[in-house]
Design an enzyme around this catalytic site. Structure first.
Site, PDB file in Angstrom:
ATOM      1  N   ASP A  13       0.871  -1.174   0.000  1.00 26.59           N
ATOM      2  CA  ASP A  13       0.000   0.000   0.000  1.00 26.59           C
ATOM      3  C   ASP A  13       0.912   1.230   0.000  1.00 26.59           C
ATOM      4  O   ASP A  13       2.137   1.118  -0.168  1.00 26.59           O
ATOM      5  CB  ASP A  13      -0.992  -0.035   1.179  1.00 26.59           C
ATOM      6  CG  ASP A  13      -0.320   0.168   2.537  1.00 26.59           C
ATOM      7  OD1 ASP A  13       0.925   0.246   2.592  1.00 26.59           O
ATOM      8  OD2 ASP A  13      -1.045   0.241   3.553  1.00 26.59           O
ATOM      9  N   THR A  72       2.735  -1.981   8.945  1.00 22.74           N
ATOM     10  CA  THR A  72       3.119  -2.958   9.975  1.00 22.74           C
ATOM     11  C   THR A  72       3.259  -4.394   9.456  1.00 22.74           C
ATOM     12  O   THR A  72       3.766  -5.246  10.178  1.00 22.74           O
ATOM     13  CB  THR A  72       2.032  -2.995  11.075  1.00 22.74           C
ATOM     14  OG1 THR A  72       0.790  -3.339  10.435  1.00 22.74           O
ATOM     15  CG2 THR A  72       1.900  -1.655  11.777  1.00 22.74           C
ATOM     16  N   HIS A 103       9.356 -24.554   8.589  1.00 24.53           N
ATOM     17  CA  HIS A 103       8.382 -25.266   9.424  1.00 24.53           C
ATOM     18  C   HIS A 103       6.939 -25.034   8.980  1.00 24.53           C
ATOM     19  O   HIS A 103       6.113 -25.930   9.093  1.00 24.53           O
ATOM     20  CB  HIS A 103       8.517 -24.838  10.889  1.00 24.53           C
ATOM     21  CG  HIS A 103       9.714 -25.438  11.571  1.00 24.53           C
ATOM     22  ND1 HIS A 103       9.841 -25.497  12.935  1.00 24.53           N
ATOM     23  CD2 HIS A 103      10.846 -26.012  11.066  1.00 24.53           C
ATOM     24  CE1 HIS A 103      10.997 -26.079  13.255  1.00 24.53           C
ATOM     25  NE2 HIS A 103      11.629 -26.386  12.131  1.00 24.53           N
ATOM     26  N   HIS A 138       6.389 -31.697   9.891  1.00 25.33           N
ATOM     27  CA  HIS A 138       5.682 -30.418   9.720  1.00 25.33           C
ATOM     28  C   HIS A 138       4.553 -30.507   8.690  1.00 25.33           C
ATOM     29  O   HIS A 138       3.643 -29.683   8.700  1.00 25.33           O
ATOM     30  CB  HIS A 138       6.655 -29.319   9.301  1.00 25.33           C
ATOM     31  CG  HIS A 138       7.789 -29.143  10.264  1.00 25.33           C
ATOM     32  ND1 HIS A 138       7.591 -28.692  11.550  1.00 25.33           N
ATOM     33  CD2 HIS A 138       9.114 -29.407  10.143  1.00 25.33           C
ATOM     34  CE1 HIS A 138       8.757 -28.662  12.178  1.00 25.33           C
ATOM     35  NE2 HIS A 138       9.695 -29.097  11.354  1.00 25.33           N
TER      36      HIS A 138
HETATM   37  C1  RB5 Z   1      -1.683   2.704   6.661  1.00 23.58           C
HETATM   38  O1  RB5 Z   1      -1.637   3.875   7.409  1.00 23.58           O
HETATM   39  C2  RB5 Z   1      -1.554   1.492   7.584  1.00 23.58           C
HETATM   40  O2  RB5 Z   1      -2.676   1.370   8.402  1.00 23.58           O
HETATM   41  C3  RB5 Z   1      -1.330   0.244   6.782  1.00 23.58           C
HETATM   42  O3  RB5 Z   1      -0.205   0.406   5.975  1.00 23.58           O
HETATM   43  C4  RB5 Z   1      -1.028  -1.039   7.530  1.00 23.58           C
HETATM   44  O4  RB5 Z   1      -0.032  -0.852   8.499  1.00 23.58           O
HETATM   45  C5  RB5 Z   1      -2.165  -1.797   8.026  1.00 23.58           C
HETATM   46  O5  RB5 Z   1      -2.020  -2.892   8.595  1.00 23.58           O
END
Ligand code: RB5
Length: 147
Positions: A13, A72, A103, A138
């Protein structure tokens, strides 16, 4: 095209865009074939759109593996893991990336651009790409994930 010569799919994104671009340079340096499924700028986007595109391509066998980058890695993994047959793993260091492959037979790597820098992300990606499923004890466990 053999499994080994299939491209990998990479997407992000807006939050993951810059890291995706730097990982593409690394893939090119390593001679790894890839397809970039977007996004193509830092304009605001919705991460599930990219997660679904990569997950669909992996499940359909068009790509050997997938790489998803958001802020994240979490949202990407949640969306990708809704697809039966996708095993998406958020990794913040190389040990987890190695275990995810050996695994868990993970087929999608999720990275958080707000958590890992470009150097660490490259190490994680290289480890993920170089890893292979050990099978054996596994295999049955992984089969149970989709049961
Ligand atoms: C975008 O601000 C953020 O929410 C997105 O990139 C992501 O981290 C969502 O899990």
């Amino acid at each position: 095209m053999t499994e080994a010569t299939k491209p990998i799919a990479i997407a992000s994104d807006h939050a993951g865009f810059a890291l995706k671009e730097s990982l593409k340079l690394a893939l090119a340096r390593w001679g790894v074939a890839f397809e970039d499924l977007g996004t193509h700028s830092e304009a605001s986007t919705d991460y599930p759109d990219y997660a679904h595109a990569v997950a669909t391509g992996v499940v359909q066998g068009r790509y050997r593996l997938g790489v998803l980058v958001c802020g994240t890695g979490l949202g990407m993994s949640m969306a990708a893991n809704r697809h039966k047959g996708v095993r998406a793993a958020v990794c913040t260091e190389a040990y987890a990336a190695r275990m995810a492959r050996t695994h868990n037979d993970a087929n999608v790597l999720c990275l958080g651009s707000r958590i890992v820098g470009p150097g660490l992300a490259e190490d994680i990606l290289k480890t993920f790409l170089d890893g292979s499923f050990e099978g054996g004890r596994h295999a049955g466990r992984v089969a149970k994930i989709d049961a």
